[in-house]
Scaffold this motif. Structure first.
Motif, PDB file in Angstrom:
ATOM      1  N   ILE A 136       0.658  -1.212  -0.334  1.00  0.00           N
ATOM      2  CA  ILE A 136      -0.046  -0.279   0.453  1.00  0.00           C
ATOM      3  C   ILE A 136       0.657   0.877   0.331  1.00  0.00           C
ATOM      4  O   ILE A 136       0.384   1.972  -1.111  1.00  0.00           O
ATOM      5  CB  ILE A 136      -1.426   0.199   1.303  1.00  0.00           C
ATOM      6  N   VAL A 137       1.954   1.161   0.745  1.00  0.00           N
ATOM      7  CA  VAL A 137       3.052   2.391   0.915  1.00  0.00           C
ATOM      8  C   VAL A 137       4.021   2.545   0.035  1.00  0.00           C
ATOM      9  O   VAL A 137       3.227   3.888  -0.853  1.00  0.00           O
ATOM     10  CB  VAL A 137       3.509   2.292   1.753  1.00  0.00           C
ATOM     11  N   LEU A 138       4.394   1.638  -0.610  1.00  0.00           N
ATOM     12  CA  LEU A 138       4.962   1.679  -2.474  1.00  0.00           C
ATOM     13  C   LEU A 138       3.740   2.235  -3.802  1.00  0.00           C
ATOM     14  O   LEU A 138       4.090   3.047  -3.731  1.00  0.00           O
ATOM     15  CB  LEU A 138       5.163   0.365  -2.939  1.00  0.00           C
ATOM     16  N   GLY A 139       2.791   1.381  -3.452  1.00  0.00           N
ATOM     17  CA  GLY A 139       1.734   2.228  -4.247  1.00  0.00           C
ATOM     18  C   GLY A 139       1.253   3.319  -3.440  1.00  0.00           C
ATOM     19  O   GLY A 139       1.403   4.733  -4.838  1.00  0.00           O
ATOM     20  N   ALA A 140       1.334   4.254  -2.649  1.00  0.00           N
ATOM     21  CA  ALA A 140       1.285   5.684  -2.269  1.00  0.00           C
ATOM     22  C   ALA A 140       2.728   6.346  -3.400  1.00  0.00           C
ATOM     23  O   ALA A 140       2.457   7.193  -3.227  1.00  0.00           O
ATOM     24  CB  ALA A 140       1.062   5.921  -1.119  1.00  0.00           C
ATOM     25  N   LEU A 141       3.610   6.084  -2.728  1.00  0.00           N
ATOM     26  CA  LEU A 141       4.784   6.311  -3.115  1.00  0.00           C
ATOM     27  C   LEU A 141       5.078   6.872  -4.570  1.00  0.00           C
ATOM     28  O   LEU A 141       5.917   7.215  -5.076  1.00  0.00           O
ATOM     29  CB  LEU A 141       5.596   5.863  -2.285  1.00  0.00           C
ATOM     30  N   LYS A 142       4.930   5.097  -5.278  1.00  0.00           N
ATOM     31  CA  LYS A 142       5.242   5.227  -6.458  1.00  0.00           C
ATOM     32  C   LYS A 142       5.232   4.963  -7.485  1.00  0.00           C
ATOM     33  O   LYS A 142       5.009   4.500  -8.526  1.00  0.00           O
ATOM     34  CB  LYS A 142       6.597   3.791  -6.585  1.00  0.00           C
ATOM     35  N   GLY A 143       3.078   4.851  -6.803  1.00  0.00           N
ATOM     36  CA  GLY A 143       2.544   4.228  -7.990  1.00  0.00           C
ATOM     37  C   GLY A 143       1.981   4.900  -9.270  1.00  0.00           C
ATOM     38  O   GLY A 143       2.029   6.302  -8.850  1.00  0.00           O
ATOM     39  N   ARG A 144       1.597   4.612 -10.311  1.00  0.00           N
ATOM     40  CA  ARG A 144       0.780   5.376 -11.559  1.00  0.00           C
ATOM     41  C   ARG A 144      -0.526   6.385 -10.739  1.00  0.00           C
ATOM     42  O   ARG A 144      -1.821   5.728  -9.733  1.00  0.00           O
ATOM     43  CB  ARG A 144       0.344   5.097 -12.723  1.00  0.00           C
ATOM     44  N   THR A 145      -0.862   7.527 -11.241  1.00  0.00           N
ATOM     45  CA  THR A 145      -2.835   8.009 -11.218  1.00  0.00           C
ATOM     46  C   THR A 145      -2.900   8.111 -12.071  1.00  0.00           C
ATOM     47  O   THR A 145      -3.794   7.803 -12.356  1.00  0.00           O
ATOM     48  CB  THR A 145      -2.470   9.453 -10.459  1.00  0.00           C
ATOM     49  N   ALA A 146      -2.910   7.629 -13.279  1.00  0.00           N
ATOM     50  CA  ALA A 146      -3.615   7.013 -15.134  1.00  0.00           C
ATOM     51  C   ALA A 146      -3.468   5.975 -15.135  1.00  0.00           C
ATOM     52  O   ALA A 146      -1.787   5.633 -15.422  1.00  0.00           O
ATOM     53  CB  ALA A 146      -3.235   8.355 -15.023  1.00  0.00           C
ATOM     54  N   PRO A 147      -4.370   5.215 -15.720  1.00  0.00           N
ATOM     55  CA  PRO A 147      -3.898   4.043 -16.999  1.00  0.00           C
ATOM     56  C   PRO A 147      -2.738   4.638 -18.401  1.00  0.00           C
ATOM     57  O   PRO A 147      -1.905   3.604 -18.407  1.00  0.00           O
ATOM     58  CB  PRO A 147      -4.765   3.588 -17.642  1.00  0.00           C
ATOM     59  N   THR A 148      -2.566   5.581 -18.165  1.00  0.00           N
ATOM     60  CA  THR A 148      -1.634   6.132 -19.611  1.00  0.00           C
ATOM     61  C   THR A 148      -0.156   6.334 -19.417  1.00  0.00           C
ATOM     62  O   THR A 148       0.838   5.998 -20.531  1.00  0.00           O
ATOM     63  CB  THR A 148      -1.908   7.746 -20.042  1.00  0.00           C
TER      64      THR A 148
END
Length: 139
Positions: free
Chosen positions: A67-79
């Motif tokens: 969850i934290v990795l996603g919050a820090l490094k995740g994408r915010t759009a499918p593009t």
């Protein structure tokens, strides 16, 4: 911002001393220690992963780290490309499985909750996520 040792200790204490579940401990400690300002809804969402999602499956500490990795490094759009977050997620998973021989809560705890064991797992996940985010940068 706190040091790696301070944040790892916070995760341990959230789990061992304060009664937070593993997933919550990782997310709360990293949010507080790094001053991330994660929304309350994301912190609350981490609650559903405790106890291997209440089935003994995936370890909550590992899921909290994801969850934290996603919050820090995740994408915010499918593009946006998914390669960075997928590589990070795989790295954390592989680290955890190598270190603990399993990612399954019921295997790790042998069917009985052990606060010391769980707190140690949360601590190790925090340390690894902090190592990963410091070398690879954050958004």
């Amino acid at each position: 911002m706190k040091t790696v040792e301070e944040i790892a200790r916070m995760a341990y204490e959230y789990n061992h001393d304060r009664g937070y579940m593993c997933s919550e401990s990782v997310v709360h400690a990293m949010n507080d220690g790094l001053g991330l300002g994660l929304p309350a809804e994301l912190l609350a969402a981490s609650s559903s992963f405790g106890g291997g999602m209440s089935s003994g499956c995936a370890c909550g500490a590992l899921v909290g780290g994801q969850i934290v990795l996603g919050a820090l490094k995740g994408r915010t759009a499918p593009t946006e490309g998914a390669a960075v977050i997928r590589a990070s997620a795989g790295e954390l998973h592989d680290f955890f499985k190598t270190a603990n021989k399993s990612t399954c809560c019921r295997v790790l705890t042998r069917g009985g909750k052990d606060r010391e064991r769980c707190a140690s797992l949360t601590r190790s996940v925090v340390e690894k996520v902090l190592e990963m985010t410091s070398k690879g940068g954050m958004r």
